[in-house]
Motif scaffolding. Sequence first.
Motif: not given
Lengths: 291, 313
Positions: A243-244, A246-247, A251-253, A255-257, A260-261, A264, B136, B139-140, B143, B147
């Motif tokens: 997650x670190x 990804x952040x 990945x967040x900006x 939109x690479x869900x 991240x998903x 978690x 988390x 972040x979700x 997204x 975004x």
Amino acid sequence: MNVSAQRRRLAMTIFANSFRKDRSGMTGVVILAIFIATAILAPILIPDAALDVTKADGGRFEGPSFSYPLGTDESGRSILLLLAWGTRISLTVGIAATIISMVLGTAFGIAAGHFRGAGSHALVGVTDWFLVIPFLPLAIVLATVLGPSTLNLIIVIGITSWAGTARLIRAQTLSIEGRPYLERSKALGAGNWYQMSRHVLPNVFPLVLANTTLTVAIVILSETTLSFLGLGDPQAPSWGALLDRAFSSGAVSRGAWWYVLPPGICVVLVVLAFTLVGRAMERIVDPRRAS
Amino acid sequence: MLRAFITLAFVVIFNFFLFRMLPGDPIGLYARGRNQDPEQLVELRRALNKPLLEQFITYLRNPFDSTIDSTRFSRPVWEMIGERVWPTLLLLGTAILLASLIGIWIGIRAGWKPGGRFDRMSTGTTLILYSMPEFWLGMMLLIVFSVGAFGIPGMFPVGGISSPGVDTSSPMGWLNVLWHLVLPCTTLVLIYLADYALVMRASLIDERKQEYLTLARAKGLRDTMVRKRHAVPNALLPTVTLIFLSLGFVVTGAITVETVFSWPGLGLLTYEALRGPDIPLLQAIFLMFSIAVIVANLIAELLYVVFDPRVRS
């Protein structure tokens, strides 16, 4: 076979039978079994090349596809394989840190409940101090001093999370201290160590076990948080470290869900499973507390 | 009162010795990558080469020394902390207020009819929320709602406290801050309310066994009135104290969620100090968070004494 071993075996059978009837507890066991199997089989199923940045053959931040069911990360590696490998690290850290925390918590709890006077006050004082100090700032400070590595992460989590257990075990020890068999053993000249290890410990042990599973849940969450902040080993891709990355790779900006998903979801499932098992054990071992 | 003071004293002492145990050369860490005046470095080295006891006494005289500079930003650490307090208070204050209102409401509904449909659903949901790493969830939410994913257009800002060039003292600026507050605040509310709902539920279930409730029913009071007049006020007490006692847990959420949303508060400052690592800044932050939590604990204890005559001995 002697009497106490027979009695212990009987108690185990009764415990196993009541646990099997607990639906939420059994759900937790099944989820855990799947994750533990993944953790054990990970080195066999995953080729080393899959984790190597230089040998990655996928594109950057590719969405889920047939060859990459959960897409790829910023350097083209399969997220599914990283995730499976992460199970191994997250569970190892979680269990190792819990062992440290339980040993410390049980030792402090029994000693604080058994001894009287200044020694007991000092032990309670130390326990209270660790209970009051906010967990994350303390863990950050300790981890910064020790430096980032998996072993240090385990030590830091272990020594910041035992205080709750110690308080629980101390209360239980105090109630056992008043019982006649301990008085008898004292009258026969048993030393402090003998009383604590032979009489108090076996009696608090079921509670310790129930509390252990609940502690693993909290410890895994702590590991995720600390790794997310970059305090773990950068080479070991635990779920938090994933997650670190990804952040920090954006990945967040993008939109690479898919990046991240999944980590978690894994954390939620494992933490939830340990909590369910722990609560089920607590209901059986200590029905009064768990009501 | 005395205990809070002793705890505080230990924090101050711990804060000093822990960082003196740092392996490596603190001056090297300090000067790395910067154009430092060599004379100043000699000065610093002299200060650190003094006997440990002498350093300790200097530190004890004023743990909040306003002349200590951050190694990364070259500004006094306490001045930087002072600037960052308000955004954090705004975010945490709003989140705790909303979470306690919603959490207590859920706890009351679930705890009054334990095992009912609402209880099973809410307990399941709160357990899942309780198992989530808060960053988390943040972040979700970023997204999906900022975004834009799964067909939902992005409607909230990606981070920060206000858009560039907006005057935050004007009414429009306030709205802009509010718009930036929505996502981080929602994240924290969801995580905190799980804790509050579970405690309120447990404490109401405890209260249901009390004999005065049987009496209240026996004299013919309606169920709603028994709940509102008798059970809830008594069950509220442990929950309200818990809200104060859980500030340590609240701090954890603040650090990671502020990082994810680049909310310019103390949490983000912690993350920036950590990535350095900026030791003087980290030291000051640790001291500040610890003091805040110890004071909150003290308030919780005092509140208990004020509201519960049984503990006044």
